[in-house]
Design a protein around this motif. Sequence first.
Motif, PDB file in Angstrom:
ATOM      1  N   UNK A   3       0.591  -1.400  -0.192  1.00 35.86           N
ATOM      2  CA  UNK A   3       0.619   0.354  -0.233  1.00 35.86           C
ATOM      3  C   UNK A   3       1.180   1.020  -0.371  1.00 35.86           C
ATOM      4  N   UNK A   4       0.255   1.995  -0.922  1.00 38.65           N
ATOM      5  CA  UNK A   4       1.055   3.344  -0.842  1.00 38.65           C
ATOM      6  C   UNK A   4       1.365   4.246   0.417  1.00 38.65           C
ATOM      7  N   UNK A   5       2.319   5.185   0.914  1.00 38.03           N
ATOM      8  CA  UNK A   5       1.464   5.757   2.229  1.00 38.03           C
ATOM      9  C   UNK A   5       1.082   6.587   2.072  1.00 38.03           C
ATOM     10  N   UNK A  63     -10.842   5.689   6.768  1.00 37.08           N
ATOM     11  CA  UNK A  63     -11.863   4.127   7.241  1.00 37.08           C
ATOM     12  C   UNK A  63     -11.515   3.367   5.380  1.00 37.08           C
ATOM     13  N   UNK A  64     -11.505   4.582   4.683  1.00 35.19           N
ATOM     14  CA  UNK A  64     -11.319   3.944   2.876  1.00 35.19           C
ATOM     15  C   UNK A  64     -10.070   2.863   2.819  1.00 35.19           C
ATOM     16  N   UNK A  65      -8.663   3.535   3.695  1.00 30.13           N
ATOM     17  CA  UNK A  65      -7.901   2.871   3.835  1.00 30.13           C
ATOM     18  C   UNK A  65      -8.062   1.411   4.703  1.00 30.13           C
ATOM     19  N   UNK A  94      -5.558   0.481  -1.864  1.00 30.79           N
ATOM     20  CA  UNK A  94      -4.037   0.612  -2.379  1.00 30.79           C
ATOM     21  C   UNK A  94      -3.470   1.407  -2.422  1.00 30.79           C
ATOM     22  N   UNK A  95      -4.107   2.319  -0.714  1.00 31.53           N
ATOM     23  CA  UNK A  95      -3.202   2.947   0.119  1.00 31.53           C
ATOM     24  C   UNK A  95      -3.639   2.835   1.861  1.00 31.53           C
ATOM     25  N   UNK A  96      -2.609   3.664   2.643  1.00 26.65           N
ATOM     26  CA  UNK A  96      -2.898   3.863   3.892  1.00 26.65           C
ATOM     27  C   UNK A  96      -2.454   5.159   4.214  1.00 26.65           C
ATOM     28  N   UNK A 138       7.938   7.901   5.261  1.00 26.84           N
ATOM     29  CA  UNK A 138       8.466   7.621   3.952  1.00 26.84           C
ATOM     30  C   UNK A 138       7.035   7.685   3.009  1.00 26.84           C
ATOM     31  N   UNK A 139       6.419   8.505   3.052  1.00 25.98           N
ATOM     32  CA  UNK A 139       4.944   9.102   2.498  1.00 25.98           C
ATOM     33  C   UNK A 139       5.529   9.435   0.977  1.00 25.98           C
TER      34      UNK A 139
END
Length: 211
Positions: A4-6, A23-25, A31-33, A85-86
């Motif tokens: 997942x993308x930060x 919530x989506x994440x 694909x992201x958090x 690591x965003x």
Amino acid sequence: MPAKLNIAVLASGRGSNFEALALAATKDDYPARIVLLITDNPGAGAIRIADRMGIDRKIVDCGPSRGSMSVESSFKMKEYCTGKDVKLVCRAGFMRIVKGPLLDEFAGRMINIHPALLPSFKGLDAQKQALDYGVKYSGCTVHFVDRGIDTGPVIVQRIVPVKQNDTEEKLSARILAEEHVAYAEAVRLYAAGRLSVDGRRVLVDDPQGDR
Ligand code: GRF
């Protein structure tokens, strides 16, 4: 499934868009958090949401200049983001114009949500601007952040009708519901690597060919 993308979210207030993204994440197939919330406001509702959801949050004093930010605060925010690591920074009701080291570091990797159909009604009180102008439809826009105010390439827009008896509050609430959908969709597309920018146009990789 790829990693997942930060994501970091910047918010100054209530934080409902931050919450919608968070919530989506939480879904496995998203694909992201969200790894970080940054706020300039120690009283932001977004802080309580972050704490409830177990998301790291930082409060950064951005300086006294309303709407703007000091170079030091921009540098600090950049350091917080790179330290986690965003890969994408999402402005969500962040009441300062981002400039300096943070914008330099995340050029092309920062997005914003605006409660109107850009390029109409840029800046503050967009819902009131739409009502005062008398448009029949308004909505929301997720766009890349550039050096202007609400001027970057458009990723997602959603439309809402403006009703005759609307107040600013009623229209804002109707738009806000669409903001939550639009933002989660835009981040999903970005994190899945499906967006490319061609001048002002944001193209979505579209295997079905229906965009
Ligand atoms: C939203 O309407 C957003 O479009 C605007 O500020 C508001 C923030 O709301 N930039 P919330 O803090 O996400 O609930």
